[in-house]
Design a protein around this motif. Sequence first.
Motif, PDB file in Angstrom:
ATOM      1  N   MET A   1       1.531   8.691  78.880  1.00 32.22           N
ATOM      2  CA  MET A   1       1.147   9.491  80.020  1.00 32.22           C
ATOM      3  C   MET A   1       0.194   8.666  80.891  1.00 32.22           C
ATOM      4  O   MET A   1      -0.704   8.006  80.380  1.00 32.22           O
ATOM      5  CB  MET A   1       0.451  10.761  79.532  1.00 32.22           C
ATOM      6  N   THR A   2       0.406   8.705  82.179  1.00 37.10           N
ATOM      7  CA  THR A   2      -0.439   7.902  83.063  1.00 37.10           C
ATOM      8  C   THR A   2      -1.175   8.716  84.109  1.00 37.10           C
ATOM      9  O   THR A   2      -2.083   8.183  84.749  1.00 37.10           O
ATOM     10  CB  THR A   2       0.408   6.833  83.787  1.00 37.10           C
ATOM     11  N   ASP A   3      -0.795   9.970  84.302  1.00 38.09           N
ATOM     12  CA  ASP A   3      -1.404  10.772  85.362  1.00 38.09           C
ATOM     13  C   ASP A   3      -1.756  12.177  84.877  1.00 38.09           C
ATOM     14  O   ASP A   3      -1.090  12.732  84.005  1.00 38.09           O
ATOM     15  CB  ASP A   3      -0.446  10.905  86.552  1.00 38.09           C
ATOM     16  N   PHE A   4      -2.815  12.729  85.508  1.00 35.26           N
ATOM     17  CA  PHE A   4      -3.220  14.109  85.255  1.00 35.26           C
ATOM     18  C   PHE A   4      -3.384  14.830  86.580  1.00 35.26           C
ATOM     19  O   PHE A   4      -3.870  14.252  87.550  1.00 35.26           O
ATOM     20  CB  PHE A   4      -4.565  14.167  84.509  1.00 35.26           C
ATOM     21  N   ASP A  17       0.178  22.121  78.929  1.00 33.95           N
ATOM     22  CA  ASP A  17       1.234  21.245  79.431  1.00 33.95           C
ATOM     23  C   ASP A  17       0.723  19.815  79.474  1.00 33.95           C
ATOM     24  O   ASP A  17      -0.435  19.579  79.842  1.00 33.95           O
ATOM     25  CB  ASP A  17       1.653  21.660  80.847  1.00 33.95           C
ATOM     26  N   PRO A  18       1.562  18.842  79.132  1.00 30.37           N
ATOM     27  CA  PRO A  18       1.146  17.445  79.232  1.00 30.37           C
ATOM     28  C   PRO A  18       0.817  17.094  80.688  1.00 30.37           C
ATOM     29  O   PRO A  18       1.450  17.600  81.618  1.00 30.37           O
ATOM     30  CB  PRO A  18       2.372  16.652  78.769  1.00 30.37           C
ATOM     31  N   MET A  31      -9.953  21.056  79.101  1.00 35.96           N
ATOM     32  CA  MET A  31      -9.106  20.752  77.956  1.00 35.96           C
ATOM     33  C   MET A  31      -7.801  20.158  78.466  1.00 35.96           C
ATOM     34  O   MET A  31      -7.302  20.539  79.525  1.00 35.96           O
ATOM     35  CB  MET A  31      -8.836  22.008  77.120  1.00 35.96           C
ATOM     36  N   HIS A  32      -7.290  19.229  77.684  1.00 34.61           N
ATOM     37  CA  HIS A  32      -6.000  18.619  78.003  1.00 34.61           C
ATOM     38  C   HIS A  32      -5.364  18.108  76.722  1.00 34.61           C
ATOM     39  O   HIS A  32      -6.021  18.026  75.686  1.00 34.61           O
ATOM     40  CB  HIS A  32      -6.175  17.480  79.013  1.00 34.61           C
ATOM     41  N   LEU A  33      -4.087  17.788  76.817  1.00 36.68           N
ATOM     42  CA  LEU A  33      -3.420  17.122  75.708  1.00 36.68           C
ATOM     43  C   LEU A  33      -3.737  15.635  75.815  1.00 36.68           C
ATOM     44  O   LEU A  33      -3.770  15.067  76.914  1.00 36.68           O
ATOM     45  CB  LEU A  33      -1.914  17.352  75.760  1.00 36.68           C
ATOM     46  N   CYS A  34      -3.987  15.011  74.677  1.00 40.34           N
ATOM     47  CA  CYS A  34      -4.366  13.602  74.649  1.00 40.34           C
ATOM     48  C   CYS A  34      -3.403  12.772  75.495  1.00 40.34           C
ATOM     49  O   CYS A  34      -2.178  12.985  75.459  1.00 40.34           O
ATOM     50  CB  CYS A  34      -4.391  13.099  73.210  1.00 40.34           C
ATOM     51  N   ALA A  35      -3.946  11.844  76.236  1.00 40.86           N
ATOM     52  CA  ALA A  35      -3.164  11.018  77.152  1.00 40.86           C
ATOM     53  C   ALA A  35      -2.160  10.123  76.434  1.00 40.86           C
ATOM     54  O   ALA A  35      -1.189   9.675  77.038  1.00 40.86           O
ATOM     55  CB  ALA A  35      -4.102  10.168  78.013  1.00 40.86           C
ATOM     56  N   CYS A  36      -2.368   9.881  75.139  1.00 40.23           N
ATOM     57  CA  CYS A  36      -1.449   8.995  74.415  1.00 40.23           C
ATOM     58  C   CYS A  36      -0.112   9.666  74.108  1.00 40.23           C
ATOM     59  O   CYS A  36       0.843   8.990  73.755  1.00 40.23           O
ATOM     60  CB  CYS A  36      -2.086   8.487  73.125  1.00 40.23           C
ATOM     61  N   GLY A  37      -0.075  11.000  74.226  1.00 38.16           N
ATOM     62  CA  GLY A  37       1.156  11.725  73.946  1.00 38.16           C
ATOM     63  C   GLY A  37       1.259  12.236  72.519  1.00 38.16           C
ATOM     64  O   GLY A  37       2.292  12.775  72.123  1.00 38.16           O
ATOM     65  N   CYS A  38       0.173  12.103  71.732  1.00 40.90           N
ATOM     66  CA  CYS A  38       0.208  12.549  70.332  1.00 40.90           C
ATOM     67  C   CYS A  38       0.256  14.069  70.202  1.00 40.90           C
ATOM     68  O   CYS A  38       0.548  14.596  69.139  1.00 40.90           O
ATOM     69  CB  CYS A  38      -0.991  11.990  69.558  1.00 40.90           C
TER      70      CYS A  38
END
Length: 134
Positions: A1-4, A17-18, A31-38
């Motif tokens: 993931m590269t953008d938020f 949502d990612p 709060m967010h889902l980890c940027a690495c995609g885990c």
Amino acid sequence: MTDFRLAKVHYVPAALDPGVLYVSDEYKIAMHLCACGCGSKVPVSLGPAGWKVTERNGEPTVRPSIDSGQLPCSSHYFITDGRVDWLRPMSAAQTVAALKSDHGRREAHHREMNRKSRWWNRAWRHLLSLFSRG
């Protein structure tokens, strides 16, 4: 993931949502889902003793960096204008030191708030006593 992208919410939804940074100003949490995609949920406490989220052209910036050293992925990154800027993972010792620093910053902030509150309460009681004498 590269953008938020930024989503201002009252309550953070249970299903995230990612690529979305959910921010509740009322509850001082992002709060967010980890940027690495885990898929791990990453909470970020907001406020003077926590992180700061700013917005420019609808894109979020989070400071200081987000360190997921307690997660198996050990991700470490900045979110700047909606873009993920990856940093080197922190070692276990660096993660512990960062957690201690965060805890110390929160404790210092609460001590200062209590000190100010005590001052205000003393001043208020003094004012009330002046009016009750009359």
